[in-house]
Write an enzyme that holds these catalytic residues in place. Structure first.
Site, short mmCIF file in Angstrom:
data_model
loop_
_atom_site.label_atom_id
_atom_site.label_comp_id
_atom_site.label_asym_id
_atom_site.label_seq_id
_atom_site.Cartn_x
_atom_site.Cartn_y
_atom_site.Cartn_z
N ASN A 2 0.80 -1.22 0.00
CA ASN A 2 0.00 0.00 0.00
C ASN A 2 0.84 1.28 0.00
O ASN A 2 0.31 2.37 -0.15
CB ASN A 2 -0.91 -0.03 1.25
CG ASN A 2 -1.57 1.28 1.55
OD1 ASN A 2 -2.46 1.73 0.81
ND2 ASN A 2 -1.14 1.93 2.62
N TYR B 200 3.39 9.70 -11.04
CA TYR B 200 2.55 8.80 -10.26
C TYR B 200 1.76 7.86 -11.17
O TYR B 200 1.69 6.65 -10.93
CB TYR B 200 1.61 9.63 -9.40
CG TYR B 200 0.68 8.85 -8.52
CD1 TYR B 200 1.12 8.27 -7.34
CD2 TYR B 200 -0.68 8.72 -8.85
CE1 TYR B 200 0.25 7.56 -6.51
CE2 TYR B 200 -1.55 8.03 -8.04
CZ TYR B 200 -1.08 7.45 -6.87
OH TYR B 200 -1.95 6.76 -6.06
N GLY C 196 -10.06 5.75 -6.07
CA GLY C 196 -10.22 7.14 -6.45
C GLY C 196 -9.67 8.03 -5.34
O GLY C 196 -8.78 7.62 -4.58
#
Length: 275
Positions: free
Chosen positions: A106, A170, A203
């Protein structure tokens, strides 16, 4: 309606049973979604190892996990932009927990929410924590996950499915994650592997870091980190291939190839930008 409620109860009971005592490694767990995942796993009675860069904060999260019901909660600080720390973290978890049932990747490296300024070196560096460390840790943990019939959850982003302005480096790292782990998922299935891989498409989530980066620029509402974290855990525990959270990430992914001009319009109009 009742059938829907009954199904949710059955799923929750199944997850509660399967996660009690489960051996879990969660990265990026000092704040945000990773921290919330640690707390949810703790409530389910799992055995947890968490990691991030900030040791003092990790200690606080670990103490809270124990208070919430974790059978075991340990931490190890690590910098995922280095070559050695990804292996060190996995080895620590394997040693302290005696193996792994769940690997939840993560973590992300720090990057600016801004138009790309031509800094190739930053893109090269960002690939280390956001991509290379993921595949390094997955490979290191794979033998143990094979033994336990375990699961990996790879936390990616809508930016890996649909390119967005102000996030070029990113987007590149998340696209790489989707491509690599999508391919690896096929290969493991073809080999009849016991290991499942869940790709997580998120999102905008209401973490402090995300909101600070996009404040005044993005008009899209942010969704709760705790709810995102629980959905990730459920996806991994039920061995689903993908999770889209919140709902609009799935819709945008569906329409991007059918209506590219509409997709571009929606993306650019979700941003406040004056050149």
């Amino acid at each position: 309606m009742m059938m829907g409620i009954e199904k949710k109860i059955i799923v929750f009971v199944f997850i509660s049973e399967s996660l009690r005592g489960a051996r879990v490694l969660v990265t990026g767990a000092s704040s945000g979604i990773g921290e919330q995942m640690a707390y949810h796993y703790a409530r389910f009675g799992a055995q947890i190892v968490i990691t991030a860069r900030r040791e003092k904060v990790l200690q606080q999260v670990t103490e809270k996990c124990l208070s919430l019901g974790a059978q075991k909660a340990l931490y190890i600080s690590g910098d995922m932009s280095t070559e050695s720390d990804p292996d060190k973290v996995v080895d620590f978890a394997l040693e302290k927990l005696g193996g792994l049932d769940y690997l939840v990747l993560n973590h992300i490296g720090v990057t600016r929410f801004a138009m790309w300024d031509g800094d190739v070196n930053h893109v090269r560096w960002l690939m280390k924590p956001n991509f290379f460390s993921y595949i390094q840790m997955a490979w290191r943990a794979l033998p143990s996950l094979e033994k336990s019939k375990g699961s990996m959850a790879i936390v990616s982003s809508m930016a890996g499915k649909l390119s967005n302005p102000f996030t070029a480096p990113y987007c590149a790292t998340k696209s790489a994650l989707n491509g690599f782990f999508g391919s690896l998922s096929h290969e493991l299935a073809m080999k009849k592997s016991n290991v499942s891989i869940s790709l997580i498409t998120l999102g905008l989530i209401d973490t402090e870091t995300a909101l600070k980066a996009v404040r005044g620029i993005i008009t899209t509402p942010a969704y709760p980190a705790s709810e995102a974290a629980l959905n990730i855990i459920i996806t991994g525990a039920t061995r689903q291939l993908e999770l889209y959270y919140p709902w609009y990430t799935y819709v945008m992914n569906l329409i991007k190839d059918w209506y590219p001009s509409l997709t571009h319009h929606l993306i650019q109009n979700a941003l406040n930008y004056n050149p």
